[in-house]
Design a protein around this motif. Structure first.
Motif, PDB file in Angstrom:
ATOM      1  N   ALA A   8       0.845  -1.198   0.000  1.00 49.19           N
ATOM      2  CA  ALA A   8       0.000   0.000   0.000  1.00 49.19           C
ATOM      3  C   ALA A   8       0.885   1.254   0.000  1.00 49.19           C
ATOM      4  CB  ALA A   8      -0.920  -0.019   1.213  1.00 49.19           C
ATOM      5  N   SER A   9       2.025   1.198   0.707  1.00 51.10           N
ATOM      6  CA  SER A   9       2.885   2.378   0.764  1.00 51.10           C
ATOM      7  C   SER A   9       3.549   2.638  -0.586  1.00 51.10           C
ATOM      8  CB  SER A   9       3.953   2.210   1.849  1.00 51.10           C
ATOM      9  OG  SER A   9       4.921   1.292   1.406  1.00 51.10           O
ATOM     10  N   LEU A  10       3.596   1.585  -1.456  1.00 48.00           N
ATOM     11  CA  LEU A  10       4.207   1.769  -2.775  1.00 48.00           C
ATOM     12  C   LEU A  10       3.203   2.297  -3.799  1.00 48.00           C
ATOM     13  CD1 LEU A  10       6.349  -1.487  -3.023  1.00 48.00           C
ATOM     14  CD2 LEU A  10       7.203   0.840  -2.901  1.00 48.00           C
ATOM     15  N   ARG A  11       1.918   2.357  -3.400  1.00 48.64           N
ATOM     16  CA  ARG A  11       0.900   2.820  -4.355  1.00 48.64           C
ATOM     17  C   ARG A  11       1.117   4.304  -4.646  1.00 48.64           C
ATOM     18  NH1 ARG A  11      -2.749  -0.993  -5.589  1.00 48.64           N
ATOM     19  NH2 ARG A  11      -4.087   0.466  -6.679  1.00 48.64           N
ATOM     20  N   LEU A  12       0.750   4.692  -5.862  1.00 49.92           N
ATOM     21  CA  LEU A  12       0.984   6.075  -6.276  1.00 49.92           C
ATOM     22  C   LEU A  12       0.036   7.026  -5.553  1.00 49.92           C
ATOM     23  CD1 LEU A  12       1.252   5.400 -10.097  1.00 49.92           C
ATOM     24  CD2 LEU A  12       3.107   6.102  -8.592  1.00 49.92           C
ATOM     25  N   PRO A  13       0.486   8.250  -5.248  1.00 53.50           N
ATOM     26  CA  PRO A  13      -0.421   9.242  -4.672  1.00 53.50           C
ATOM     27  C   PRO A  13      -1.432   9.688  -5.739  1.00 53.50           C
ATOM     28  CG  PRO A  13       1.679  10.248  -5.224  1.00 53.50           C
ATOM     29  CD  PRO A  13       1.826   8.771  -5.495  1.00 53.50           C
ATOM     30  N   PRO A  14      -2.512  10.405  -5.353  1.00 54.52           N
ATOM     31  CA  PRO A  14      -3.486  10.854  -6.367  1.00 54.52           C
ATOM     32  C   PRO A  14      -2.798  11.659  -7.472  1.00 54.52           C
ATOM     33  CG  PRO A  14      -4.253  11.324  -4.144  1.00 54.52           C
ATOM     34  CD  PRO A  14      -2.844  10.847  -4.008  1.00 54.52           C
ATOM     35  N   LEU A  15      -3.164  11.355  -8.709  1.00 55.77           N
ATOM     36  CA  LEU A  15      -2.547  12.001  -9.882  1.00 55.77           C
ATOM     37  C   LEU A  15      -3.660  12.343 -10.862  1.00 55.77           C
ATOM     38  CD1 LEU A  15       0.313   9.458 -10.654  1.00 55.77           C
ATOM     39  CD2 LEU A  15       0.674  11.896 -10.322  1.00 55.77           C
ATOM     40  N   THR A  70       2.068   1.851 -17.015  1.00 59.19           N
ATOM     41  CA  THR A  70       3.165   2.257 -16.114  1.00 59.19           C
ATOM     42  C   THR A  70       2.639   2.394 -14.688  1.00 59.19           C
ATOM     43  OG1 THR A  70       3.780   3.642 -18.001  1.00 59.19           O
ATOM     44  CG2 THR A  70       5.094   3.905 -15.991  1.00 59.19           C
ATOM     45  N   ARG A  71       1.463   3.041 -14.546  1.00 61.63           N
ATOM     46  CA  ARG A  71       0.877   3.215 -13.204  1.00 61.63           C
ATOM     47  C   ARG A  71       0.579   1.868 -12.577  1.00 61.63           C
ATOM     48  NH1 ARG A  71      -2.881   8.511 -13.205  1.00 61.63           N
ATOM     49  NH2 ARG A  71      -1.624   9.714 -14.623  1.00 61.63           N
ATOM     50  N   SER A  72       0.028   0.949 -13.396  1.00 59.90           N
ATOM     51  CA  SER A  72      -0.325  -0.366 -12.849  1.00 59.90           C
ATOM     52  C   SER A  72       0.930  -1.115 -12.396  1.00 59.90           C
ATOM     53  CB  SER A  72      -1.078  -1.194 -13.895  1.00 59.90           C
ATOM     54  OG  SER A  72      -2.315  -0.588 -14.162  1.00 59.90           O
ATOM     55  N   ILE A  73       2.017  -0.971 -13.146  1.00 60.27           N
ATOM     56  CA  ILE A  73       3.277  -1.658 -12.780  1.00 60.27           C
ATOM     57  C   ILE A  73       3.778  -1.103 -11.440  1.00 60.27           C
ATOM     58  CG2 ILE A  73       5.705  -2.017 -13.434  1.00 60.27           C
ATOM     59  CD1 ILE A  73       4.735  -1.854 -16.411  1.00 60.27           C
ATOM     60  N   LEU A  74       3.692   0.228 -11.300  1.00 61.32           N
ATOM     61  CA  LEU A  74       4.158   0.847 -10.038  1.00 61.32           C
ATOM     62  C   LEU A  74       3.246   0.436  -8.879  1.00 61.32           C
ATOM     63  CD1 LEU A  74       5.164   4.338 -11.436  1.00 61.32           C
ATOM     64  CD2 LEU A  74       6.711   2.624 -10.470  1.00 61.32           C
ATOM     65  N   ASN A  75       1.935   0.436  -9.124  1.00 61.15           N
ATOM     66  CA  ASN A  75       0.995   0.049  -8.054  1.00 61.15           C
ATOM     67  C   ASN A  75       1.165  -1.417  -7.651  1.00 61.15           C
ATOM     68  OD1 ASN A  75      -0.251   2.474  -7.470  1.00 61.15           O
ATOM     69  ND2 ASN A  75      -1.738   2.272  -9.133  1.00 61.15           N
ATOM     70  N   ALA A  76       1.725  -2.238  -8.577  1.00 57.25           N
ATOM     71  CA  ALA A  76       1.942  -3.655  -8.243  1.00 57.25           C
ATOM     72  C   ALA A  76       3.210  -3.842  -7.410  1.00 57.25           C
ATOM     73  CB  ALA A  76       2.022  -4.482  -9.523  1.00 57.25           C
ATOM     74  N   ARG A  89       7.046  13.339 -27.026  1.00 54.21           N
ATOM     75  CA  ARG A  89       5.874  14.034 -26.475  1.00 54.21           C
ATOM     76  C   ARG A  89       5.436  13.431 -25.142  1.00 54.21           C
ATOM     77  NH1 ARG A  89       1.224  13.381 -29.904  1.00 54.21           N
ATOM     78  NH2 ARG A  89       2.041  11.277 -30.028  1.00 54.21           N
ATOM     79  N   PHE A  90       5.795  12.139 -24.913  1.00 54.92           N
ATOM     80  CA  PHE A  90       5.344  11.476 -23.691  1.00 54.92           C
ATOM     81  C   PHE A  90       6.276  11.698 -22.496  1.00 54.92           C
ATOM     82  CE2 PHE A  90       3.407   8.802 -27.058  1.00 54.92           C
ATOM     83  CZ  PHE A  90       2.091   9.096 -26.761  1.00 54.92           C
ATOM     84  N   ILE A  91       7.446  12.244 -22.754  1.00 54.93           N
ATOM     85  CA  ILE A  91       8.457  12.318 -21.679  1.00 54.93           C
ATOM     86  C   ILE A  91       7.976  13.195 -20.501  1.00 54.93           C
ATOM     87  CG2 ILE A  91      10.898  12.850 -21.131  1.00 54.93           C
ATOM     88  CD1 ILE A  91      10.473  10.334 -23.004  1.00 54.93           C
ATOM     89  N   PRO A  92       7.389  14.412 -20.746  1.00 58.49           N
ATOM     90  CA  PRO A  92       6.960  15.216 -19.580  1.00 58.49           C
ATOM     91  C   PRO A  92       5.947  14.486 -18.696  1.00 58.49           C
ATOM     92  CG  PRO A  92       6.929  16.542 -21.585  1.00 58.49           C
ATOM     93  CD  PRO A  92       7.196  15.133 -22.015  1.00 58.49           C
ATOM     94  N   GLY A  93       4.982  13.783 -19.287  1.00 56.09           N
ATOM     95  CA  GLY A  93       3.982  13.030 -18.499  1.00 56.09           C
ATOM     96  C   GLY A  93       4.652  11.914 -17.714  1.00 56.09           C
ATOM     97  N   LEU A  94       5.647  11.294 -18.317  1.00 57.52           N
ATOM     98  CA  LEU A  94       6.353  10.200 -17.627  1.00 57.52           C
ATOM     99  C   LEU A  94       7.184  10.766 -16.463  1.00 57.52           C
ATOM    100  CD1 LEU A  94       7.407   8.146 -20.789  1.00 57.52           C
ATOM    101  CD2 LEU A  94       5.774   7.429 -19.017  1.00 57.52           C
ATOM    102  N   LYS A  95       7.701  12.000 -16.664  1.00 57.71           N
ATOM    103  CA  LYS A  95       8.461  12.638 -15.571  1.00 57.71           C
ATOM    104  C   LYS A  95       7.551  12.895 -14.375  1.00 57.71           C
ATOM    105  CE  LYS A  95      12.442  14.613 -17.860  1.00 57.71           C
ATOM    106  NZ  LYS A  95      12.801  15.672 -18.805  1.00 57.71           N
ATOM    107  N   LEU A  96       6.318  13.278 -14.659  1.00 58.56           N
ATOM    108  CA  LEU A  96       5.344  13.516 -13.586  1.00 58.56           C
ATOM    109  C   LEU A  96       5.131  12.229 -12.774  1.00 58.56           C
ATOM    110  CD1 LEU A  96       3.423  16.046 -12.997  1.00 58.56           C
ATOM    111  CD2 LEU A  96       1.621  14.615 -13.987  1.00 58.56           C
TER     112      LEU A  96
END
Ligand code: SAM
Length: 345
Positions: A8-15, A70-76, A89-96
């Motif tokens: 649960a602590s590895l889950r992403l904060p609200p985005l 990507t979010r699902s991998i991090l949440n797992a 074009r995707f790099i700024p969103g990925l940086k977020l």
């Protein structure tokens, strides 16, 4: 801390949602690049579950785009996620996303077809080939135009234990056009049985996970999509060099509907074709009247072993290519030059 508290602590904060990010950065899907995005996190979670337990894992995600998977991998619970994305074009969103998961995301702006994955992860995660797979996974929803050449390249890497497989039997969870997913997993005798079925199955255990209807993607592709999981085998079912196996399989399947000896014949120059073909079929103990789609992997192995044996007796056979001979004959007819002269140049 219990395991579930740690996860649960590895889950992403609200985005912002993936859809909001697409609007925010004006990430129109490029039709030319066959970009089809997955915005439904339940679906991306389901894809990620096919990879197995990702807690503390190292993961390479190919083509993260706006970052749903990507979010699902991090949440797992992945501890180290390397994303390789070609479109800047995707790099700024990925940086977020990377800021929301400090120290867990590394972004490579590059092409997965040339990226040196053997240098992307720490060496100490490696496992010996006969051991369990390393805690390294490759996951991706790629354009179909990339996923097929990529899997062929990675199958050769598996055979040579190189690239992503320098770390051991790295597992792959990838999407393919449904028809290609069916070919990858097709069993002996099925309509979809093809070169790709043999090349993938002699090297890996392959599991067809589920089908995603085209309507789940934005924009919707023409076809449905299959999710396929690969685990490299400890011992490949054919113990010959990848290129040799590929040559035998390519020749056998060039006449899909004919008896398999027709394709085997084309492994040999015209002058010795009948005797050599007979020698291979007898040595391999394979019925020449079987269709290519009816051959089992042990039968393909027997054919590859018999061909390899003849190549040790006649090393020139290895470089013989029927299609090349045809091309030269065609050229010589056009130019009025004897084929042998052209072949010698
Ligand atoms: N993974 C995202 C998803 O599921 O929504 C995007 C999927 S979209 C089908 C494919 C992504 O792969 C795009 O972001 C595209 O820019 C990227 N891509 C295409 N070819 C690539 C390549 N050769 N190397 C790395 N990324 C690539």
């Amino acid at each position: 801390m219990s395991a579930s508290q740690k996860l649960a602590s590895l889950r992403l904060p609200p985005l912002p949602t993936v859809g909001e990010l697409i609007k925010l950065y004006n990430l129109r899907a490029e039709k030319q690049l066959s970009q089809n995005f997955l915005l439904d996190l339940k679906l991306t979670d389901k894809i990620v579950r096919q990879a197995g337990c990702l807690k503390d894992a190292h993961v390479c995600e190919v083509g993260p785009g706006p970052g749903g998977l990507t979010r699902s991998i991090l949440n797992a619970g992945a501890a180290d996620l390397l994303v390789v994305e070609k479109d800047s074009r995707f790099i700024p969103g990925l940086k977020l996303l990377s800021e929301a998961a400090p120290g867990r995301v590394r972004i490579v702006h590059g092409d997965i077809l040339t990226y040196r994955m053997d240098r992307g992860f720490p060496r100490d995660i490696s496992k010996k080939w006969h051991e369990d797979p390393p805690n390294l996974h490759i996951i991706g929803n790629l354009p179909f135009s990339v996923s097929t050449p990529l899997i062929i390249k990675w199958l050769e890497n598996i055979a040579n234990q190189s690239g992503p497989f320098a770390y051991g039997r790295t597992r792959l969870t990838l999407t393919f056009q449904k028809e290609v997913a069916e070919r990858l997993t097709a069993s002996t005798g099925s309509r979809q049985r093809s070169r790709l079925s043999i090349m993938a199955q002699y090297l890996c255990t392959i599991h067809s996970c589920f089908t995603i209807p085209g309507r789940a993607f934005v924009p919707k592709p023409e076809v449905d999509v299959g999710v396929v999981h690969f685990t490299p085998l400890v011992k490949a079912q054919i113990q010959q060099p990848f290129k040799l196996v590929e040559k035998v399989v390519r020749n056998v399947f060039q006449f899909r509907r004919k008896h398999c000896h027709k394709g085997i014949e084309k492994l040999f120059p015209e002058a010795c074709r009948p005797e050599m073909t007979q020698e291979v079929m007898q040595r391999a103990d394979v019925d020449p009247a079987l269709r290519p789609t009816e051959l089992t992997i042990p039968q393909i192995r027997a054919l590859a072993d018999a061909y390899a044996h003849l190549c040790t007796l006649e090393p020139d056979l290895q470089s013989y290519e029927f299609r090349e001979e045809l091309r030269l004959k065609h050229l010589s007819r056009q130019q009025g030059t004897p084929a042998a002269t052209l072949a010698d140049t």
